[in-house]
Design a protein around this motif. Structure first.
Motif, PDB file in Angstrom:
ATOM      1  N   PHE A 198       0.844  -0.735  -0.139  1.00 55.11           N
ATOM      2  CA  PHE A 198       0.244   0.277  -0.018  1.00 55.11           C
ATOM      3  C   PHE A 198       0.911   1.050   0.039  1.00 55.11           C
ATOM      4  O   PHE A 198       2.249   1.421   0.883  1.00 55.11           O
ATOM      5  CB  PHE A 198      -1.213   0.078   1.208  1.00 55.11           C
ATOM      6  CG  PHE A 198      -2.146  -0.936   1.078  1.00 55.11           C
ATOM      7  CD1 PHE A 198      -3.121  -0.856   0.487  1.00 55.11           C
ATOM      8  CD2 PHE A 198      -2.217  -2.566   2.427  1.00 55.11           C
ATOM      9  CE1 PHE A 198      -3.754  -2.226   0.194  1.00 55.11           C
ATOM     10  CE2 PHE A 198      -2.796  -3.508   2.412  1.00 55.11           C
ATOM     11  CZ  PHE A 198      -4.106  -3.484   0.760  1.00 55.11           C
ATOM     12  N   CYS A 199       0.332   2.683  -0.637  1.00 54.46           N
ATOM     13  CA  CYS A 199       1.043   3.618  -1.348  1.00 54.46           C
ATOM     14  C   CYS A 199       0.993   3.873   0.415  1.00 54.46           C
ATOM     15  O   CYS A 199       2.068   4.248   0.994  1.00 54.46           O
ATOM     16  CB  CYS A 199       0.236   4.494  -1.962  1.00 54.46           C
ATOM     17  SG  CYS A 199      -0.189   3.450  -3.380  1.00 54.46           S
ATOM     18  N   SER A 200       0.449   4.170   1.008  1.00 59.31           N
ATOM     19  CA  SER A 200       0.185   4.766   2.569  1.00 59.31           C
ATOM     20  C   SER A 200       1.644   4.684   3.415  1.00 59.31           C
ATOM     21  O   SER A 200       2.163   4.367   4.642  1.00 59.31           O
ATOM     22  CB  SER A 200      -0.631   4.730   2.826  1.00 59.31           C
ATOM     23  OG  SER A 200      -0.795   3.304   3.318  1.00 59.31           O
ATOM     24  N   PHE A 201       2.203   3.301   2.605  1.00 57.76           N
ATOM     25  CA  PHE A 201       3.016   2.873   3.994  1.00 57.76           C
ATOM     26  C   PHE A 201       4.912   2.630   3.057  1.00 57.76           C
ATOM     27  O   PHE A 201       5.463   2.684   3.523  1.00 57.76           O
ATOM     28  CB  PHE A 201       3.337   1.129   4.291  1.00 57.76           C
ATOM     29  CG  PHE A 201       2.339   1.289   4.764  1.00 57.76           C
ATOM     30  CD1 PHE A 201       1.464   1.831   5.589  1.00 57.76           C
ATOM     31  CD2 PHE A 201       1.092  -0.125   4.425  1.00 57.76           C
ATOM     32  CE1 PHE A 201       0.398   1.471   6.901  1.00 57.76           C
ATOM     33  CE2 PHE A 201      -0.084  -0.465   4.582  1.00 57.76           C
ATOM     34  CZ  PHE A 201      -0.367  -0.222   6.019  1.00 57.76           C
ATOM     35  N   ASN A 202       4.857   3.399   1.429  1.00 66.98           N
ATOM     36  CA  ASN A 202       6.017   3.576   0.991  1.00 66.98           C
ATOM     37  C   ASN A 202       7.161   4.365   1.887  1.00 66.98           C
ATOM     38  O   ASN A 202       8.335   3.819   1.550  1.00 66.98           O
ATOM     39  CB  ASN A 202       5.199   4.637  -0.055  1.00 66.98           C
ATOM     40  CG  ASN A 202       5.046   4.070  -1.181  1.00 66.98           C
ATOM     41  OD1 ASN A 202       5.033   2.661  -1.627  1.00 66.98           O
ATOM     42  ND2 ASN A 202       4.961   4.265  -2.725  1.00 66.98           N
ATOM     43  N   ASP A 203       6.968   4.580   2.656  1.00 70.07           N
ATOM     44  CA  ASP A 203       7.948   5.799   3.424  1.00 70.07           C
ATOM     45  C   ASP A 203       9.194   4.764   4.162  1.00 70.07           C
ATOM     46  O   ASP A 203       9.885   4.838   4.885  1.00 70.07           O
ATOM     47  CB  ASP A 203       7.698   6.412   4.364  1.00 70.07           C
ATOM     48  CG  ASP A 203       6.438   6.555   5.390  1.00 70.07           C
ATOM     49  OD1 ASP A 203       5.149   5.539   5.744  1.00 70.07           O
ATOM     50  OD2 ASP A 203       6.883   6.915   6.739  1.00 70.07           O
ATOM     51  N   LEU A 204       8.514   3.433   4.743  1.00 74.13           N
ATOM     52  CA  LEU A 204       8.816   2.885   5.682  1.00 74.13           C
ATOM     53  C   LEU A 204       9.666   1.348   4.599  1.00 74.13           C
ATOM     54  O   LEU A 204       9.843   0.683   5.446  1.00 74.13           O
ATOM     55  CB  LEU A 204       7.880   2.126   6.286  1.00 74.13           C
ATOM     56  CG  LEU A 204       6.802   2.972   7.398  1.00 74.13           C
ATOM     57  CD1 LEU A 204       6.289   2.370   8.085  1.00 74.13           C
ATOM     58  CD2 LEU A 204       7.736   3.333   8.557  1.00 74.13           C
ATOM     59  N   VAL A 205       9.369   1.823   3.145  1.00 75.15           N
ATOM     60  CA  VAL A 205       9.953   0.506   2.608  1.00 75.15           C
ATOM     61  C   VAL A 205      10.879   0.373   2.850  1.00 75.15           C
ATOM     62  O   VAL A 205      11.732  -0.693   2.379  1.00 75.15           O
ATOM     63  CB  VAL A 205       9.433   0.075   0.861  1.00 75.15           C
ATOM     64  CG1 VAL A 205       9.344  -0.875   0.020  1.00 75.15           C
ATOM     65  CG2 VAL A 205       7.521  -0.416   1.279  1.00 75.15           C
ATOM     66  N   PRO A 206      11.753   1.413   2.323  1.00 78.14           N
ATOM     67  CA  PRO A 206      13.384   1.221   2.327  1.00 78.14           C
ATOM     68  C   PRO A 206      13.881   0.296   3.568  1.00 78.14           C
ATOM     69  O   PRO A 206      14.565   0.124   3.269  1.00 78.14           O
ATOM     70  CB  PRO A 206      13.591   2.766   2.206  1.00 78.14           C
ATOM     71  CG  PRO A 206      12.676   3.593   0.841  1.00 78.14           C
ATOM     72  CD  PRO A 206      11.278   2.706   2.051  1.00 78.14           C
TER      73      PRO A 206
END
Length: 341
Positions: free
Chosen positions: A276-284
């Motif tokens: 989900f895009c709302s979690f993109n900041d945590l993927v790296p």
């Protein structure tokens, strides 16, 4: 800290026979368990596509013998056109006592070999390996136990194949100091963000698209190939999504697996990021941890019991292609984040 405080409170109120943090005896070992299932195996197999009715049978292992109800289970793998041998459910007639290897087991899933062939058995082992990879990544996962089963029907042995048990959701939750939730479709905002990012990245790693983190097959039954755990049965925040059923993934590459037609792919080995895009900041950060665990993942695959050299090599090669996609933030953005939901 919040989870630890709640877990401590639960432990002080009612200490269980098996302490929080401990697996049940069945899942406390990784050794292959020799097991016999004796019952109307031929009837269960023959009627598996249309019937999940339980049948009286006997389970024997480690010097124990238990009366059980044995039934076919699952959906697609019960179809004769896909599998000749269905997945099974074992339900104990009486609760095994504290001295039993099967203490605390009531109803338990058994993942079987689909077809009576060496290749089908290797496919089953690849799914077992997928569970073990998620065990490496996080304890917030279902444990599995490999068994070698003699399926007996009367005086004759119907088949002798490897299979594996999957830890029950309530037992996994107790081990983690959490509760398994019985809920319907769940707002995404109620799911723990870091857990959700880790979950989605793992599914991409193994090439699995057959899941839904917060939605179920019906609006009252969440979730598809996933369960939600929380601090209590009433919890509606910081929920932990725990995946299962990986046979439709690229890592497993089952002969019967088909890609999701809505995704426009032609092979289950083609990865599609469904986070989900709302979690993109945590993927790296999740990807960085995956990179740090690469050697442990590879070692886990190499240690898969009874997996032949070709199976291990294929899984390791597929894993390597994942690491090309998360090599740095640029590739993560291009391969994953731009394709989020």
């Amino acid at each position: 800290m919040k989870r630890l405080a709640l877990a401590f409170a639960f432990a002080c109120i009612a200490p269980p026979a098996i302490a929080q943090g401990e697996a049940t005896p069945l899942f406390a070992s990784d050794e292959i368990l020799e097991l016999t299932l004796d019952g109307p195996i031929r009837e269960i197999v023959a009627r598996g596509e249309k019937s999940t009715d339980p049948h009286p049978a006997t389970l024997s292992a480690s010097g124990e013998s238990h009366a059980i109800q044995l039934s076919a289970r699952g959906n697609s793998r019960r179809l004769k056109e896909l599998c000749r041998f269905p997945p099974l459910r074992v339900r104990f007639d009486a609760k095994p006592d504290e001295s039993s290897l099967f203490h605390r087991q009531g109803s338990i899933k058994l993942v079987t070999h689909c077809r009576d062939s060496e290749s089908a058995e290797q496919t089953m082992l690849r799914e077992y390996a997928a569970y073990r990879l998620y065990n490496v990544l996080t304890p917030e996962s279902f444990r599995v136990r490999l068994v070698r089963v003699s399926y007996r029907d009367g005086e004759s042995e119907y088949a002798r194949r490897l299979a594996f048990f999957i830890e029950d959701g309530d037992d996994a939750a107790r081990r983690l100091g959490l509760k398994e939730l019985d809920v319907g479709d769940t707002p995404l905002a109620q799911v723990d963000r870091e857990d959700a990012a880790r979950y989605a990245l793992f599914q991409y790693m193994i090439g699995n698209t057959d899941w839904a983190m917060v939605l179920g097959p019906t609006k009252t039954d969440c979730c598809h190939n996933s369960r939600l755990f929380g601090a209590s049965k009433e919890a509606r925040s910081a929920l932990v999504p725990v995946p299962y059923d990986f046979d439709n993934s690229g890592l497993v590459d089952a002969g019967y697996a088909v890609p999701n037609p809505e995704l426009g792919t032609y092979s289950v080995r083609t990865r599609v990021y469904r986070g989900f895009c709302s979690f993109n900041d945590l993927v790296p950060a999740a990807a960085a941890r995956m990179r740090a665990l690469r050697s442990q993942f590879e070692a886990s695959l190499a240690a898969t019991p009874e997996a032949d050299a070709g199976t291990v090599a294929a899984m390791t090669k597929y894993l390597a292609s994942f690491y090309e996609d998360i090599e740095d933030e640029e590739t993560i953005g291009k391969k994953l984040l731009k394709k989020c939901r």
